[in-house]
Design a protein around this motif. Structure first.
Motif, PDB file in Angstrom:
ATOM      1  N   ARG A   1       0.850  -1.176  -0.153  1.00  0.00           N
ATOM      2  CA  ARG A   1       0.179   0.078   0.365  1.00  0.00           C
ATOM      3  C   ARG A   1       0.999   0.862  -0.505  1.00  0.00           C
ATOM      4  O   ARG A   1       1.988   1.268   0.306  1.00  0.00           O
ATOM      5  N   GLY A   2       0.753   2.291  -1.207  1.00  0.00           N
ATOM      6  CA  GLY A   2       1.334   3.138  -0.491  1.00  0.00           C
ATOM      7  C   GLY A   2       2.146   3.578  -1.367  1.00  0.00           C
ATOM      8  O   GLY A   2       2.881   4.428  -2.491  1.00  0.00           O
ATOM      9  N   SER A   3       2.608   2.186  -2.645  1.00  0.00           N
ATOM     10  CA  SER A   3       4.256   2.199  -3.252  1.00  0.00           C
ATOM     11  C   SER A   3       3.695   2.741  -4.904  1.00  0.00           C
ATOM     12  O   SER A   3       4.208   3.641  -5.419  1.00  0.00           O
TER      13      SER A   3
ATOM     14  N   HIS B   1       1.783   5.855  -4.829  1.00  0.00           N
ATOM     15  CA  HIS B   1       0.513   7.199  -4.585  1.00  0.00           C
ATOM     16  C   HIS B   1       2.179   7.662  -5.318  1.00  0.00           C
ATOM     17  O   HIS B   1       3.796   7.534  -6.262  1.00  0.00           O
ATOM     18  N   SER B   2       1.873   9.303  -6.195  1.00  0.00           N
ATOM     19  CA  SER B   2       2.858   9.720  -6.896  1.00  0.00           C
ATOM     20  C   SER B   2       4.236  10.195  -6.350  1.00  0.00           C
ATOM     21  O   SER B   2       5.198  10.813  -7.018  1.00  0.00           O
ATOM     22  N   GLY B   3       4.316  10.909  -5.148  1.00  0.00           N
ATOM     23  CA  GLY B   3       5.068  10.888  -4.322  1.00  0.00           C
ATOM     24  C   GLY B   3       6.446   9.207  -3.857  1.00  0.00           C
ATOM     25  O   GLY B   3       6.983   9.473  -3.799  1.00  0.00           O
ATOM     26  N   GLN B   4       5.707   8.597  -4.360  1.00  0.00           N
ATOM     27  CA  GLN B   4       6.354   6.938  -4.471  1.00  0.00           C
ATOM     28  C   GLN B   4       7.112   6.907  -5.893  1.00  0.00           C
ATOM     29  O   GLN B   4       8.212   5.647  -6.138  1.00  0.00           O
TER      30      GLN B   4
ATOM     31  N   GLY C   1      -2.115  -4.388  -4.676  1.00  0.00           N
ATOM     32  CA  GLY C   1      -2.270  -4.980  -5.071  1.00  0.00           C
ATOM     33  C   GLY C   1      -1.228  -6.426  -6.351  1.00  0.00           C
ATOM     34  O   GLY C   1      -0.266  -5.890  -6.195  1.00  0.00           O
ATOM     35  N   ARG C   2      -1.940  -7.341  -6.550  1.00  0.00           N
ATOM     36  CA  ARG C   2      -1.135  -7.893  -7.130  1.00  0.00           C
ATOM     37  C   ARG C   2      -1.045  -7.473  -9.011  1.00  0.00           C
ATOM     38  O   ARG C   2      -1.892  -7.106  -9.731  1.00  0.00           O
ATOM     39  N   HIS C   3       0.466  -7.071  -9.655  1.00  0.00           N
ATOM     40  CA  HIS C   3       0.048  -6.549 -10.849  1.00  0.00           C
ATOM     41  C   HIS C   3       1.564  -7.139 -11.305  1.00  0.00           C
ATOM     42  O   HIS C   3       1.656  -7.931 -11.065  1.00  0.00           O
TER      43      HIS C   3
END
Length: 204
Positions: free
Chosen positions: A65-67, A69-72, A107-109
């Motif tokens: 989670r959070g990976s 986001h634009s900042g990451q 999630g899974r990608h």
């Protein structure tokens, strides 16, 4: 807008190397196709590199989670390398890694990998000929979520192949007698969902 699609050969980049190409005025109907050296390729508004299935490796990863986001986003390549380190046959720093599609949720990608030096060499060769590349696309890619098994029949270089996608990864194999027996099929069905290309519908 005209689009030039160029299929990269598997060898190292060279100005004298010949590449297969298709030129379209509308992005769907071919106007010209053939094989030419980089300097003799037709000019177009957009240039797209098509990477052959044999040059790519596919893996599925669970993104935290959070990976996304634009900042990451800047840290995403390092994150993917860490998640896949134990499953890759080459050192992560020698590979170009990219998320498939426009992933926006955790999630899974699917993640695609190819040799970084090989790809960068070709990009630089196109730049040297004043042919900058706008997009890079795979010849064959998994369909569906990484959590479900799926089988796609493809016509690659005039012969039938099957692209088997499952949570463990992706295999691209010649479609021959016994191929299906070698694959892990879902327990709920005798065969996975199948998406044949139009020319292979009868074979499917």
């Amino acid at each position: 807008m005209s689009t030039l699609v160029v299929c990269l050969p598997g060898g190292a980049a060279a100005a004298a190397a010949e590449c297969d190409f298709v030129l379209s005025d509308d992005g769907s109907t071919p106007r010209q196709q053939g094989r030419a050296r980089l300097a003799l390729l037709p000019r177009a508004d957009e240039r797209v590199l098509l990477l052959g299935a044999a040059m790519l490796s596919w893996q599925s990863v669970q993104l935290p989670r959070g990976s996304l986001h634009s900042g990451q986003r800047a840290r995403l390549p390092a994150l993917l390398a860490g998640l896949l380190e134990e499953r890759l046959l080459a050192e992560p720093e020698t590979l170009h890694l990219a998320l498939a599609g426009a992933a926006a949720e955790p999630g899974r990608h699917w993640v695609v990998a190819c040799d970084k030096a090989w790809l960068q060499g070709w990009l630089q060769a196109f730049e040297a000929q004043q042919l900058p590349i706008q997009r890079i696309v795979p010849e064959a890619a998994p369909t569906g979520a990484p959590t479900e098994a799926r089988l796609t029949l493809l016509d690659l270089d005039g012969s039938a192949h099957c692209l088997h996608c499952a949570a463990s990864g992706v295999l691209c194999l010649p479609f021959e007698p016994g191929t299906l027996a070698a694959l892990t099929l879902p327990a709920a069905a005798s065969t996975p969902a199948t998406d044949p290309e139009p020319a292979l519908t009868l074979l499917a």
